[in-house]
Design a protein around this motif. Structure first.
Motif, short mmCIF file in Angstrom:
data_model
loop_
_atom_site.label_atom_id
_atom_site.label_comp_id
_atom_site.label_asym_id
_atom_site.label_seq_id
_atom_site.Cartn_x
_atom_site.Cartn_y
_atom_site.Cartn_z
N GLU A 127 0.85 -1.31 0.09
CA GLU A 127 0.05 -0.19 0.16
C GLU A 127 0.93 1.13 -0.21
O GLU A 127 0.64 2.27 -0.63
CB GLU A 127 -1.06 0.10 1.11
N LEU A 128 1.93 1.19 0.89
CA LEU A 128 2.90 2.45 0.62
C LEU A 128 3.34 2.55 -0.45
O LEU A 128 3.85 3.86 -0.89
CB LEU A 128 3.92 2.16 2.02
N ARG A 129 3.99 1.63 -1.31
CA ARG A 129 4.88 1.64 -2.59
C ARG A 129 3.69 2.35 -3.39
O ARG A 129 4.02 3.29 -4.19
CB ARG A 129 5.21 0.33 -2.92
N ALA A 130 2.45 1.85 -3.56
CA ALA A 130 1.47 2.17 -4.51
C ALA A 130 1.30 3.68 -4.17
O ALA A 130 1.11 4.59 -5.11
CB ALA A 130 0.15 1.23 -4.34
N ARG A 131 1.03 4.16 -2.74
CA ARG A 131 0.89 5.62 -2.49
C ARG A 131 2.15 6.38 -3.02
O ARG A 131 1.65 7.58 -3.63
CB ARG A 131 0.67 5.80 -0.97
N ILE A 132 3.25 6.15 -2.81
CA ILE A 132 4.48 6.82 -3.26
C ILE A 132 4.35 6.80 -4.74
O ILE A 132 4.83 7.99 -5.38
CB ILE A 132 5.72 5.96 -2.70
N GLU A 133 3.97 5.87 -5.45
CA GLU A 133 4.10 5.90 -7.03
C GLU A 133 3.01 6.76 -7.30
O GLU A 133 3.40 7.39 -8.38
CB GLU A 133 3.83 4.38 -7.44
N ASP A 134 2.01 6.84 -6.54
CA ASP A 134 0.93 7.78 -7.20
C ASP A 134 1.13 9.08 -6.94
O ASP A 134 0.81 10.09 -7.71
CB ASP A 134 -0.48 7.36 -6.32
N TYR A 135 1.98 9.41 -5.74
CA TYR A 135 2.57 10.86 -5.57
C TYR A 135 3.49 11.22 -6.68
O TYR A 135 3.40 12.25 -6.86
CB TYR A 135 2.93 10.67 -4.01
N ASN A 136 4.37 10.18 -6.78
CA ASN A 136 5.46 10.39 -7.85
C ASN A 136 4.95 10.98 -9.25
O ASN A 136 5.61 11.61 -9.89
CB ASN A 136 6.40 9.68 -7.92
N SER A 137 3.77 10.26 -9.64
CA SER A 137 3.12 10.71 -10.99
C SER A 137 2.61 12.00 -11.04
O SER A 137 2.39 12.34 -12.32
CB SER A 137 2.04 9.48 -10.93
N THR A 138 2.33 12.70 -9.98
CA THR A 138 1.86 13.92 -9.91
C THR A 138 2.82 15.02 -9.94
O THR A 138 2.70 15.96 -9.72
CB THR A 138 0.91 14.28 -8.85
N VAL A 139 4.06 14.61 -9.55
CA VAL A 139 5.19 15.84 -9.67
C VAL A 139 6.28 15.64 -10.65
O VAL A 139 6.51 14.30 -11.18
CB VAL A 139 6.09 15.71 -8.32
N SER A 140 6.92 16.45 -11.05
CA SER A 140 8.07 16.48 -12.14
C SER A 140 9.41 16.09 -11.59
O SER A 140 10.11 15.70 -12.33
CB SER A 140 7.89 17.64 -13.13
N GLU A 141 9.70 16.39 -10.44
CA GLU A 141 10.88 16.22 -9.98
C GLU A 141 10.73 16.05 -8.32
O GLU A 141 9.90 16.51 -7.69
CB GLU A 141 11.82 17.58 -10.40
N ASN A 142 11.85 15.66 -7.83
CA ASN A 142 12.00 15.51 -6.19
C ASN A 142 10.69 14.68 -5.64
O ASN A 142 10.05 15.12 -4.94
CB ASN A 142 11.92 17.03 -5.54
N GLY A 143 10.69 13.47 -6.06
CA GLY A 143 9.75 12.50 -5.68
C GLY A 143 10.14 11.77 -4.51
O GLY A 143 11.30 12.25 -3.87
#
Length: 271
Positions: free
Chosen positions: A56-72
């Motif tokens: 669940e944590l990995r999925a949430r981080i991937e979802d977060y990183n998909s909305t930022v262009s840098e510094n994920g």
């Protein structure tokens, strides 16, 4: 405190980056070992802390990183994740900073206009430096981007920012606030010292309208005099005496004008 720019509580050196903000990283020892299930603080008031599994944590981080262009954010093998947050510094009062007065080979002292590290200016034999404490106003709404872990607390963020600027004031004078823009207004909520800002950022997402971190004075409603040093308290007394003398002068001046007006009116009414 020495003039070094290394940071305790697991912070390492901070490097100046660009014109808009700077960032610093944290040492590996700064990242405490998390349990298998990472505790996350949900934003909704009707929901308490939620334990996220690794998937669940990995999925949430991937979802977060998909909305930022840098510094994920990056998830480690131990379940700890790291990332960046931006902190706005909005301090209305001056802070006490450590500056260095460098004495060159010619024996003349040169006051630096910014905090120096011990290593700066140490060229040539016979040169030396002395530490000076000076009050400064930090730039209004200065933004600092910091690299932290999911276990970094608000207390450690405040301490790290103060050490970056070599601020000598007690950390209890400051607080980290959560800013939310809603219905055309900015709402502020002071975060507990044990709160983990990166976990909060992951839950809310990267939108600054929904969440921004702001460092401000700790407004408790009462002045915490024990948090000030003796020189600071003595300086407050000097300032109060000057303010008192100025107010007395203004009151005396105002009543002197009234007295002159009354005396003039009495003289005009006399036969």
């Amino acid at each position: 405190m020495t003039g070094s720019n290394s940071m305790s509580s697991g912070y390492c050196s901070l490097d100046e980056e660009g014109e808009d903000f700077t960032f610093f990283t944290a040492k590996s020892t700064f990242f405490r070992q998390p349990p298998k299930l990472v505790q996350q603080k949900e934003v909704e008031e009707d929901r308490g802390p939620k334990a996220l599994s690794e998937e669940e944590l990995r999925a949430r981080i991937e979802d977060y990183n998909s909305t930022v262009s840098e510094n994920g954010m990056k998830l480690g093998a131990d379940g700890l994740y790291t990332g960046f947050i931006k902190v706005h510094l909005r301090l209305s009062r001056p802070v006490t900073m450590l500056t260095m007065e460098w004495t060159g080979l010619d024996g003349q002292a040169e006051r630096q206009g910014r905090p120096m590290t011990v290593s700066e200016g140490q060229e040539g034999a016979g040169a030396g430096f002395s530490e000076k404490r000076t009050s400064f106003y930090l730039p209004s709404d200065c933004v600092k981007q910091i690299h932290i872990s999911s276990t970094t607390t608000v207390r450690e963020v405040i301490q790290g920012l103060l050490k970056k600027f070599m601020v000598q004031d007690n950390p209890r004078k400051f607080a980290l606030y959560r800013q939310t823009h809603r219905d055309g207004q900015d709402l502020f909520q002071k975060l507990p010292l044990v709160e983990c800002p990166l976990a909060l950022r992951l839950v809310v997402g990267p939108d600054p309208e929904l969440l921004s971190f702001v460092l401000k004075e700790n407004e408790t409603g009462e002045v915490e005099w024990h948090a000030f040093s003796v020189p600071e308290l003595q300086n407050f007394l000097v300032i109060l005496e000057k303010e008192e003398a100025e107010r007395v002068r203004l009151v005396e001046q105002r009543f002197a004008v009234y007295r002159q007006s009354l005396q003039k009116a009495l003289q005009e009414d006399q036969p």
